[in-house]
Design an enzyme around this catalytic site. Sequence first.
Site: not given
Length: 566
Positions: A283-287
């Site tokens: 999820g958004s930790v990949f941003k």
Amino acid sequence: MAQPENQTPTPAEARAARAYHARCRTRFRLACLGFALAFVLIGGRLVSLGLAGSGPGRGGAYDISTTIHRPDILDRNGQLLATDIRGATLFADPKRILDADEVVNGVASVLPDINRAKLRKQLSGRGRFVRIARELAPSQQQRVHDLGLPGLGFIQEYRRFYPVGPTASHVVGLVDVDNRGLGGIEKFIDNNPQLTMMNPQTESGGETVAVSLDVGAQHVLREELANAMKLYEAKAASGIVMDVNTGEVVALASLPDFDPHRREEALDKNRINRVGFGVYELGSVFKTITVAGILDSGLANLNSVYDATSPIYFGRFSISDFHGKRRPLTVTEAFIYSSNIASAKMAVHMGVPAHQAFLRKLGLLDPVVTELGPSAAPIVPKHWKKLNTMTIAFGHGLSVTPLQLATATVPLMNGGLAIPPTFLPRTRTEAMAEAKRVVSPETSAAMVKLMRENVLRGSGKRANAEGYRVGGKTGTAEKVVNGRYARHSLLNSFLSVFPSDDPQYVVLVTLDEPQRVEATNWNSTAGVNAAPTVGKVVARIAPILGVQPRLSETASRFDAKTSATY
């Protein structure tokens, strides 16, 4: 008087010489026979001692160890994590057994799990040694001894003991009944015996091997994960703490875990090491990765703007924001507001080949190799197209292990140097010898700033541990259930660094399917469960790891590192 040379002996002298040599041969043969008889007697006595019992001839214990003696395993501060102790193995000599049924029933009264039919068959065989059970507890050994059955005996074998139980089991590993390593550092030691020569001996001269774990930090991480599982009613939890300057893993826990004294628990698939061997769409930790990529490419800076006014429509797919602002966002805002739309546009701005190349450079497309072996392989799209790049930008479409993500985050926090992770102690000098630059110092400084901004103003506010300047990014990922993303089946993460004004440690925590509970006001996103879990971990491990608290944050010092470039 000496006999002259080359003079032929008389017949009498020849007979005397032959008699003398005959007597010598006889004496030599008698001496050999004596030695042979002595060896037979000594060997027979040793066999007798090995097979018979002590005292009245039963139930004795002898030091005929057949297991491997292993080195002690210590944490980075010398705390004992694994050691050898002596344990009793029960055996039988069928030739000395008077009543096999009596022996089988007697043994079964102490060891109820014994296979009676198998034991009875073994006792009827012609052999002189039947191993019945290993690793007997002292109370079991005493009870068998008290049976007073002829033909039973004990031998002493090495047995592995783990003083902290399951606390560090996923790193330390376990051994089999022969004391051979089955997994973790235990197995690594077997494959690298030279390790014992690189570590000091114990006071008693025993061999040791040190690992990078800090057992204090390890205990805290495991305990806070267990608390989070209970509070948020999660199925599982995992976490890792890694030194950004050396690549050392100082704590790693994955719950449910296993007790290394109970080998069968390690076979339970629910007890796997999720940090190294579970692959997830995080999820958004990949941003964090996406923003680092666009900054390092030079195509954007923190003030560059990406339009997040409207969802992105691509074929039958649409990409929208959970916390939608419905306006153009700067890179900083896109990170703090966790915009899927802006992240997708950043990745597209980089281009598919550059996006792939950046992920590969950070090690996200290949397994991570450590002393525990290669991590699980990431699940990478077979046909990587523009839509894949767009979804991977916000953490969907590419599955990696938490270990991979933590490892990839290290250079984003330490000035730009990728360092292979390790479970063995390593100095900064040694780490620099293996380091490789993958992003610029300016990109790293900007990412540290964004992480801190997100805790101060964004979705990571609950991760703030007072005095320890935590920075981080939330990730709330919907899991795939029956081929579709399920809104109520989440994998929540918080990727963090502390202290953000002098980054020393990366902390990544994941919670598997946390529920909407009263403590979170019936919410279930990462900001209300994974983030506060990290905050509690940091507040407790920072003093253990020697990070000094500072209650008055100096914004000017923090900003000074980044203002020159972004």
